[in-house]
Design an enzyme around this catalytic site. Sequence first.
Site, PDB file in Angstrom:
ATOM      1  N   CYS A 158       0.821  -1.211   0.000  1.00 40.78           N
ATOM      2  CA  CYS A 158       0.000   0.000   0.000  1.00 40.78           C
ATOM      3  C   CYS A 158       0.856   1.264   0.000  1.00 40.78           C
ATOM      4  O   CYS A 158       1.704   1.430   0.876  1.00 40.78           O
ATOM      5  CB  CYS A 158      -0.908  -0.020   1.228  1.00 40.78           C
ATOM      6  SG  CYS A 158      -1.814   1.522   1.493  1.00 40.78           S
ATOM      7  N   TYR A 201      -5.400   6.495  -8.977  1.00 46.06           N
ATOM      8  CA  TYR A 201      -6.604   5.743  -8.625  1.00 46.06           C
ATOM      9  C   TYR A 201      -7.817   6.299  -9.378  1.00 46.06           C
ATOM     10  O   TYR A 201      -8.706   5.535  -9.793  1.00 46.06           O
ATOM     11  CB  TYR A 201      -6.853   5.809  -7.120  1.00 46.06           C
ATOM     12  CG  TYR A 201      -5.910   4.946  -6.320  1.00 46.06           C
ATOM     13  CD1 TYR A 201      -6.265   3.649  -5.954  1.00 46.06           C
ATOM     14  CD2 TYR A 201      -4.659   5.409  -5.938  1.00 46.06           C
ATOM     15  CE1 TYR A 201      -5.404   2.844  -5.224  1.00 46.06           C
ATOM     16  CE2 TYR A 201      -3.783   4.619  -5.217  1.00 46.06           C
ATOM     17  CZ  TYR A 201      -4.161   3.336  -4.857  1.00 46.06           C
ATOM     18  OH  TYR A 201      -3.298   2.544  -4.152  1.00 46.06           O
TER      19      TYR A 201
END
Length: 333
Positions: free
Chosen positions: A41, A172
Amino acid sequence: MNPGGEYSRDSRYITTRITRDGSDGFPVEPGRYRLVVSRACPWASRAVIVRRLLGLEKALPMAVAGPTHDERSWSFDLDPGGRDPVLGIERLQEAYVARDPGYDRGVTVPVIVDVPSGKAVTNDFARITIDMSLEWAAHHREGAPALYPPALRPEMDAINEVVYKDVNNGVYRAGFAGSQESYAAAYERLFARLDRLSERLKVSRYLVGDTITEADVRLFTTLVRFDAVYHNHFKCNRQKLSEMPVLWAYARDLFQTPGFGDTVDFDHIKQHYYVVHRDINPAGIVPAGPDLSNWLEPHGRAALGGRPFGDGTPPGPVPPEEEVPAAHGPRTG
């Protein structure tokens, strides 16, 4: 996802802070808390890097979750028996529910957990790293760099805001776009910002000032994932990072700096994105590439001047229990 197909990140974080004076009910206490991360992440990787640069390994122990998760939670499948040895839990969700039995938001990393109670304290990733610099200062290693120096904060805050909107979250917005129009807008915004950052970094070794700061950490965690994931998986494919000369040299400079590349696990990064995002990659096939050896090529950035750690010193060797397996990427040092 909004009606126009634009991806919108759920930013309803637990904003409790761990402070020197304990004003939010959680005072800084070495060994009391556990930083839970996944090396996959980018938001968690910020905390891993800052913790290492500041030398907080003993004061703030770390748990590493596995690179994949299901709809419920990250899990501790890297640990013997699939259970974190300190918190005694199998799923990170348990720490969130211990804090709030009705918790209905994202079970995200990084999160700091209070070990005595087993409760999640905060998953406010942007604040966590700033507080590592400010609130945990008494426990920094000797020679720790100033990652959030007072004189540079206004400029850093402004840079961090646009980097978050256009780059960190921009990839994203492109990857999870629900319409051609929203994808195109995110794509254009991302590469326009990368072009502006390239212009800035042509004449400056670091984003703000002449040393590494929080701003560099935040940009790096997106750049280091770019060719392995975002270029293909998220359709951010105008160019690879390795085809953008200034940003590529800048990223290699940081990667080869102690505290950056030695925290990166490319295997976990690829496992996470390509296995978890089945809506984008239904077969869950993880690409074999790219070749990672070029991360260790000379970068030439020292010619721009600057001192990575200012008046401080590099961090020492990675603790053996926190080493990234050599097979998971090129190793520095």
